[in-house]
Design a protein around this motif. Structure first.
Motif, PDB file in Angstrom:
ATOM      1  N   VAL A 622     -13.825  -0.586  -4.019  1.00 55.24           N
ATOM      2  CA  VAL A 622     -12.816   0.480  -4.093  1.00 55.24           C
ATOM      3  C   VAL A 622     -11.435  -0.130  -3.883  1.00 55.24           C
ATOM      4  O   VAL A 622     -11.253  -1.018  -3.037  1.00 55.24           O
ATOM      5  CB  VAL A 622     -13.083   1.565  -3.029  1.00 55.24           C
ATOM      6  CG1 VAL A 622     -11.970   2.606  -3.023  1.00 55.24           C
ATOM      7  CG2 VAL A 622     -14.436   2.221  -3.251  1.00 55.24           C
ATOM      8  N   LEU A 623     -10.462   0.346  -4.665  1.00 57.12           N
ATOM      9  CA  LEU A 623      -9.060  -0.024  -4.471  1.00 57.12           C
ATOM     10  C   LEU A 623      -8.255   1.249  -4.238  1.00 57.12           C
ATOM     11  O   LEU A 623      -8.415   2.228  -4.973  1.00 57.12           O
ATOM     12  CB  LEU A 623      -8.516  -0.770  -5.692  1.00 57.12           C
ATOM     13  CG  LEU A 623      -7.051  -1.251  -5.631  1.00 57.12           C
ATOM     14  CD1 LEU A 623      -6.876  -2.481  -6.512  1.00 57.12           C
ATOM     15  CD2 LEU A 623      -6.051  -0.183  -6.072  1.00 57.12           C
ATOM     16  N   VAL A 624      -7.412   1.236  -3.227  1.00 60.07           N
ATOM     17  CA  VAL A 624      -6.504   2.356  -2.957  1.00 60.07           C
ATOM     18  C   VAL A 624      -5.083   1.819  -2.866  1.00 60.07           C
ATOM     19  O   VAL A 624      -4.831   0.813  -2.184  1.00 60.07           O
ATOM     20  CB  VAL A 624      -6.875   3.089  -1.648  1.00 60.07           C
ATOM     21  CG1 VAL A 624      -5.867   4.219  -1.380  1.00 60.07           C
ATOM     22  CG2 VAL A 624      -8.288   3.644  -1.717  1.00 60.07           C
ATOM     23  N   ARG A 625      -4.167   2.494  -3.563  1.00 61.15           N
ATOM     24  CA  ARG A 625      -2.749   2.183  -3.400  1.00 61.15           C
ATOM     25  C   ARG A 625      -2.168   3.164  -2.389  1.00 61.15           C
ATOM     26  O   ARG A 625      -2.349   4.386  -2.499  1.00 61.15           O
ATOM     27  CB  ARG A 625      -1.995   2.308  -4.723  1.00 61.15           C
ATOM     28  CG  ARG A 625      -0.481   2.258  -4.520  1.00 61.15           C
ATOM     29  CD  ARG A 625       0.317   2.318  -5.784  1.00 61.15           C
ATOM     30  NE  ARG A 625       1.728   2.593  -5.473  1.00 61.15           N
ATOM     31  CZ  ARG A 625       2.744   2.382  -6.296  1.00 61.15           C
ATOM     32  NH1 ARG A 625       2.517   1.885  -7.513  1.00 61.15           N
ATOM     33  NH2 ARG A 625       3.991   2.671  -5.935  1.00 61.15           N
ATOM     34  N   TYR A 626      -1.443   2.602  -1.382  1.00 64.06           N
ATOM     35  CA  TYR A 626      -0.777   3.422  -0.375  1.00 64.06           C
ATOM     36  C   TYR A 626       0.737   3.252  -0.519  1.00 64.06           C
ATOM     37  O   TYR A 626       1.254   2.126  -0.538  1.00 64.06           O
ATOM     38  CB  TYR A 626      -1.178   2.982   1.035  1.00 64.06           C
ATOM     39  CG  TYR A 626      -2.651   3.130   1.332  1.00 64.06           C
ATOM     40  CD1 TYR A 626      -3.174   4.304   1.859  1.00 64.06           C
ATOM     41  CD2 TYR A 626      -3.526   2.071   1.102  1.00 64.06           C
ATOM     42  CE1 TYR A 626      -4.523   4.428   2.142  1.00 64.06           C
ATOM     43  CE2 TYR A 626      -4.878   2.182   1.384  1.00 64.06           C
ATOM     44  CZ  TYR A 626      -5.370   3.368   1.898  1.00 64.06           C
ATOM     45  OH  TYR A 626      -6.713   3.486   2.186  1.00 64.06           O
ATOM     46  N   ASP A 627       1.448   4.340  -0.605  1.00 65.59           N
ATOM     47  CA  ASP A 627       2.902   4.328  -0.571  1.00 65.59           C
ATOM     48  C   ASP A 627       3.383   4.556   0.860  1.00 65.59           C
ATOM     49  O   ASP A 627       2.630   5.049   1.711  1.00 65.59           O
ATOM     50  CB  ASP A 627       3.464   5.409  -1.495  1.00 65.59           C
ATOM     51  CG  ASP A 627       3.117   5.153  -2.959  1.00 65.59           C
ATOM     52  OD1 ASP A 627       2.871   3.978  -3.318  1.00 65.59           O
ATOM     53  OD2 ASP A 627       3.074   6.120  -3.741  1.00 65.59           O
ATOM     54  N   GLN A 628       4.623   4.195   1.116  1.00 64.79           N
ATOM     55  CA  GLN A 628       5.246   4.381   2.437  1.00 64.79           C
ATOM     56  C   GLN A 628       4.389   3.751   3.535  1.00 64.79           C
ATOM     57  O   GLN A 628       4.159   4.329   4.592  1.00 64.79           O
ATOM     58  CB  GLN A 628       5.463   5.877   2.721  1.00 64.79           C
ATOM     59  CG  GLN A 628       6.291   6.582   1.662  1.00 64.79           C
ATOM     60  CD  GLN A 628       6.342   8.089   1.868  1.00 64.79           C
ATOM     61  OE1 GLN A 628       6.419   8.555   3.013  1.00 64.79           O
ATOM     62  NE2 GLN A 628       6.302   8.843   0.778  1.00 64.79           N
ATOM     63  N   TRP A 629       3.931   2.535   3.285  1.00 69.41           N
ATOM     64  CA  TRP A 629       2.997   1.896   4.213  1.00 69.41           C
ATOM     65  C   TRP A 629       3.592   1.746   5.608  1.00 69.41           C
ATOM     66  O   TRP A 629       2.903   1.929   6.614  1.00 69.41           O
ATOM     67  CB  TRP A 629       2.584   0.527   3.665  1.00 69.41           C
ATOM     68  CG  TRP A 629       1.687  -0.234   4.593  1.00 69.41           C
ATOM     69  CD1 TRP A 629       2.039  -1.236   5.451  1.00 69.41           C
ATOM     70  CD2 TRP A 629       0.288  -0.023   4.788  1.00 69.41           C
ATOM     71  NE1 TRP A 629       0.942  -1.670   6.161  1.00 69.41           N
ATOM     72  CE2 TRP A 629      -0.146  -0.944   5.764  1.00 69.41           C
ATOM     73  CE3 TRP A 629      -0.654   0.840   4.214  1.00 69.41           C
ATOM     74  CZ2 TRP A 629      -1.472  -1.020   6.187  1.00 69.41           C
ATOM     75  CZ3 TRP A 629      -1.970   0.760   4.627  1.00 69.41           C
ATOM     76  CH2 TRP A 629      -2.371  -0.160   5.607  1.00 69.41           C
ATOM     77  N   SER A 630       4.873   1.387   5.683  1.00 72.94           N
ATOM     78  CA  SER A 630       5.478   1.101   6.987  1.00 72.94           C
ATOM     79  C   SER A 630       5.904   2.344   7.753  1.00 72.94           C
ATOM     80  O   SER A 630       6.407   2.239   8.875  1.00 72.94           O
ATOM     81  CB  SER A 630       6.695   0.182   6.804  1.00 72.94           C
ATOM     82  OG  SER A 630       6.319  -1.037   6.212  1.00 72.94           O
ATOM     83  N   GLY A 632       4.131   4.551   9.076  1.00 75.88           N
ATOM     84  CA  GLY A 632       3.167   5.006  10.076  1.00 75.88           C
ATOM     85  C   GLY A 632       2.222   6.045   9.531  1.00 75.88           C
ATOM     86  O   GLY A 632       1.194   6.348  10.143  1.00 75.88           O
ATOM     87  N   LYS A 633       2.581   6.636   8.395  1.00 76.77           N
ATOM     88  CA  LYS A 633       1.718   7.616   7.735  1.00 76.77           C
ATOM     89  C   LYS A 633       1.647   7.286   6.243  1.00 76.77           C
ATOM     90  O   LYS A 633       2.241   7.975   5.397  1.00 76.77           O
ATOM     91  CB  LYS A 633       2.257   9.035   7.948  1.00 76.77           C
ATOM     92  CG  LYS A 633       2.216   9.489   9.405  1.00 76.77           C
ATOM     93  CD  LYS A 633       2.734  10.914   9.540  1.00 76.77           C
ATOM     94  CE  LYS A 633       2.679  11.374  10.984  1.00 76.77           C
ATOM     95  NZ  LYS A 633       3.173  12.777  11.132  1.00 76.77           N
ATOM     96  N   PRO A 634       0.942   6.195   5.911  1.00 76.01           N
ATOM     97  CA  PRO A 634       0.877   5.806   4.501  1.00 76.01           C
ATOM     98  C   PRO A 634       0.230   6.885   3.649  1.00 76.01           C
ATOM     99  O   PRO A 634      -0.677   7.595   4.087  1.00 76.01           O
ATOM    100  CB  PRO A 634       0.030   4.535   4.529  1.00 76.01           C
ATOM    101  CG  PRO A 634      -0.706   4.573   5.828  1.00 76.01           C
ATOM    102  CD  PRO A 634       0.168   5.298   6.786  1.00 76.01           C
ATOM    103  N   VAL A 635       0.725   7.014   2.419  1.00 77.16           N
ATOM    104  CA  VAL A 635       0.288   8.072   1.520  1.00 77.16           C
ATOM    105  C   VAL A 635      -0.549   7.464   0.388  1.00 77.16           C
ATOM    106  O   VAL A 635      -0.023   6.671  -0.407  1.00 77.16           O
ATOM    107  CB  VAL A 635       1.494   8.822   0.924  1.00 77.16           C
ATOM    108  CG1 VAL A 635       1.015   9.900  -0.045  1.00 77.16           C
ATOM    109  CG2 VAL A 635       2.361   9.399   2.032  1.00 77.16           C
ATOM    110  N   PRO A 636      -1.836   7.800   0.299  1.00 72.20           N
ATOM    111  CA  PRO A 636      -2.635   7.278  -0.820  1.00 72.20           C
ATOM    112  C   PRO A 636      -2.147   7.861  -2.139  1.00 72.20           C
ATOM    113  O   PRO A 636      -1.979   9.072  -2.269  1.00 72.20           O
ATOM    114  CB  PRO A 636      -4.060   7.766  -0.498  1.00 72.20           C
ATOM    115  CG  PRO A 636      -4.029   8.179   0.932  1.00 72.20           C
ATOM    116  CD  PRO A 636      -2.638   8.624   1.219  1.00 72.20           C
TER     117      PRO A 636
END
Length: 735
Positions: A622-630, A632-636
């Motif tokens: 599985v691969l997931v891209r997360y935005d706004q990683w830094s 504290g609440k990354p968004v898949p």
């Protein structure tokens, strides 16, 4: 040789037999074939015509007409014993690889036979047949006799125990000299032959053994301390290197054909490390010197004594002048020398020398022919093994490419296979003997190159993702050499031979005094309380932060702390951030971070897509891209189900991943590259090896075996590690 799982071993064996052509794979789902041009780096031949240069050459024998017969302990696709002439590979012997067989460090020929030093084991007792394989717990070292006209054909001298069994047929032409407990080194150190007699250096037994070349019955023997390479002179006398195993400087001894010592006045220059010897038609001695000179030395007899009468090669070899810059007569790790009837001299090198167990097959084989006037006639190269490639981050060098211990330059206007040039050898064992390339057993490493504070740094992960080596460059003083700069250690076993390393592993070293040596006061132990060894994912982002994906332990981030006074990147356990395993993962195997967009790409396994025993280097399912990683609440943003067909033939899994430009690139274990749009997660298609490389790839057997670079014209270069045949694949794709 890489340690492999059973599936990897079986696949590599199939690859060695030429059975894997990835174009024949039948994917579980329909795919879109992307139009890309295939090329490669690091080998004179791409396998498009079925040939390649082997990855190591430790011994050569030269026929009067200039055919060169080689031997080495290991070539990933079974070409340990090969034949070359006029810059072409003519073929290989086979039967020296897998199913208990291995090559060796000696070879000899006469007009009828090739005599190949080999080793025979039993795969931990799994191979059982009396007379074919040794008993469990034992290993054989001896000589395989082949027909010189076709070295694939065994020249038997004893009955086969089973004529229908090809392994028994090999055994019918095998002379066992030493049977020893498994793990004991009792190899044959040298061979020489004429039409009636075969001479063998039984190094472990401290003797030269003499055999009838037809019956293979022993006729005589005499004592020599640790004998190695042997050369026969035109007058029938025998030259031998002695003290080749434990002495710092092997000696040259001269014997009659029956073993009487001939006292000669022959003194080698100081610091000479003689590794091979040959005699030309005029009786002149040629000595391959793998010491600091890196030359072939010529000795001629005058007034009853031998004196040096010349040399071949620049003094200092590849390390002279601009250190690491290859070229004619710039030798690098001499292993063999020979001469033909016309006086052409042949030299083999492998970057280190004939006896260096941890890395002998990882620094690159070359075989060269030189005319009597010193002009190079031809060269073949097999420069890469367990290695990847990464584009040079220096904007002034857009056509420069780093591998684990080499640099190449590209000219993409040229045809595939002619579009690369070997430009730099990065490891200087004479100036930087502490370089961990020489003290770890995981080969040079897989590269990530970054430009930090206006300087280029090379980060190398090993094939088991255990540790990370860091190098800096100083072209003005060190040429092409990569200077040891930093090191993040993993488990103790992988770093146990690093000079002055503290016990237990799990430390950071930085070259605080700038001398490239591992001084005892330059190590920092991990005192954070949690062991940080383990995990499959290393990534160095463009800002210099190092990311470590640690399976069930989460993701760790070593923040780049700038450069110290000596120009080394600074990393510290006190500047470490830990991130928990993000949902929906149960294990994370890769974590690739883009600081420009604060985006993280994570791969691994989930409760619905669990891991499978035996699949341990893969990126996961599985691969997931997360935005706004830094934040504290990354968004898949999206989730991708990666190719996963463990029962495929070959298996279909993703073993390496990278992100570049607009795309995510993932490579299957047999070289096929999947391309996804990084914004939407949509798969665009698959790139497979083309006819330029025989539509074939060996096993991508490393966790960091793919990289990509977007060029100024929008074209992407995609580099893929290719274990089987001494190269790195290079795909050229323009969306």
């Amino acid at each position: 040789m890489p340690r492999l799982t059973l599936r990897s071993w079986l696949t590599v064996m199939a690859c060695a037999a030429g059975l894997i052509a990835v174009s024949a794979v039948s994917p579980a789902r329909a795919e879109t074939a992307l139009s890309a041009r295939t090329s490669w780096l690091g080998n004179s031949f791409g396998f498009g015509d079925g040939t390649w240069t082997q990855i190591n050459i430790t011994a050569i024998a030269v026929s009067p007409d200039g055919k060169v017969y080689t031997n080495a302990p290991w070539d990933e696709s079974g070409a340990e014993a090969s034949v070359y002439q006029d810059g072409k590979m003519l073929g290989f012997a086979g039967g020296t690889h897998g199913w208990g067989n291995a090559g060796g460090n000696a070879i000899a020929i006469n007009r009828k036979y090739a005599f190949v030093a080999i080793a025979v084991g039993n795969e931990k007792g799994h191979l059982v047949a009396p007379g074919v394989w040794p008993e469990k717990g034992k290993q054989w070292f001896g000589i395989s006799r082949r027909l010189i006209a076709d070295p694939k054909r065994v020249a038997p001298f004893q009955p086969a125990v089973n004529n229908a069994d090809p392994h028994a047929q090999l055994a019918a032409g095998f002379l066992m000299l030493n049977e020893v407990p498994t793990g004991t080194d009792a190899e044959i150190g040298g061979l020489a032959a004429n039409d009636t007699t075969l001479y063998a250096a039984n190094t472990a037994r401290n003797r030269i053994e003499v055999y009838d070349a037809e019956s293979m019955q022993r006729k005589a023997s005499w004592d020599v301390h640790e004998p190695g390479r042997i050369a026969l002179a035109p007058d029938g006398t025998v030259w031998v290197l002695s003290g080749t195993r434990s002495d710092a400087a092997p000696r040259i001894e001269h014997y009659t054909a029956s073993g009487q010592r001939i006292e000669e006045q022959l003194t080698l220059p100081a610091d000479t490390v003689a590794v091979d010897i040959a005699v030309d038609a005029q009786g002149r001695l040629l000595i391959a010197d793998n010491g600091p000179r890196q030359q072939v030395l010529f000795f001629t007899k005058h007034d009853g004594r031998y004196a040096q009468s010349g040399s071949l090669g620049e003094r200092g070899g590849i390390f002279s002048g601009v250190a690491g810059q290859p070229g004619p007569r710039r030798f690098n790790g001499l292993t063999g020398v020979g001469v033909d009837a016309r006086g052409n001299v042949y030299v083999s090198t492998n970057g280190i020398g004939p006896r260096y167990a941890p890395i002998g097959a990882g620094l690159g084989a070359t075989l060269e022919s030189y005319a009597p006037d010193g002009k190079r006639n031809w060269q073949v190269e097999g420069l890469l093994f367990v290695d990847g490639a990464w584009i040079d981050p220096d904007p002034a060098r857009p056509d420069s490419v780093y591998t684990g211990n080499k640099r190449f330059e590209l000219d993409l206007s040229k045809p595939p296979g002619q579009d690369w040039k070997y430009a730099g050898f990065l490891s200087n064992r004479f100036k930087y003997p502490d370089d961990p390339v020489f003290h770890t057993d995981q080969y040079p490493g897989l590269p990530i190159a970054r430009r930090l504070k206006g300087r280029t740094f090379l980060y190398l992960t090993d094939m088991y993702a255990d540790h990370l080596k860091i190098y800096r460059f100083d072209p003005r003083h060190d040429g092409e050499t990569a200077i040891p700069s930093g090191f993040i250690a993993g488990r103790e076993r992988g770093v146990a031979k690093v000079p002055n390393a503290p016990p237990g592993g799990d430390w950071i070293w930085r070259d605080t005094n700038g001398d490239g040596r591992f001084d005892a006061d330059e190590f920092t132990l991990n005192t954070s309380g949690a062991k940080l060894a383990g995990g499959w994912g290393w990534w160095v982002d463009t800002a210099g932060d190092i990311w470590r994906a640690r399976d069930t332990k989460g993701i760790y981030r070593f923040r780049f702390g700038g450069l110290d006074a000596k120009g080394n990147p600074v990393y510290a356990y006190s500047n470490l951030t830990q991130y928990p395993v993000p949902q929906p993962f149960t294990e994370v195997h890769r974590a690739i971070y883009d600081p420009a967009s604060d985006t993280m790409y994570v791969t691994g396994y989930t409760a619905d897509a669990p891991t499978l025993r035996g699949f341990w280097k893969e990126v996961g399912r599985v691969l997931v891209r997360y935005d706004q990683w830094s934040s504290g609440k990354p968004v898949p943003r999206y989730t991708i189900a990666l190719p996963w067909q463990p029962d495929g033939k070959p298996v279909v899994t993703i073993i390496g991943l990278t992100v570049e430009g607009q795309y995510v690139f993932g490579v299957e274990a047999v070289g096929a590259v999947h391309v996804w749009d990084k914004d939407s997660g949509k798969e665009l298609g698959v790139i497979r090896p083309g006819p330029e490389v025989g539509r074939a790839s060996g096993w991508v057997d490393v966790p960091n075996g793919i990289s990509a670079a977007k060029r100024s014209d929008g074209e992407y270069l995609i580099f893929v590690e290719e274990d089987a045949r001494g190269k790195v694949l290079m795909y050229r794709w323009k969306p």
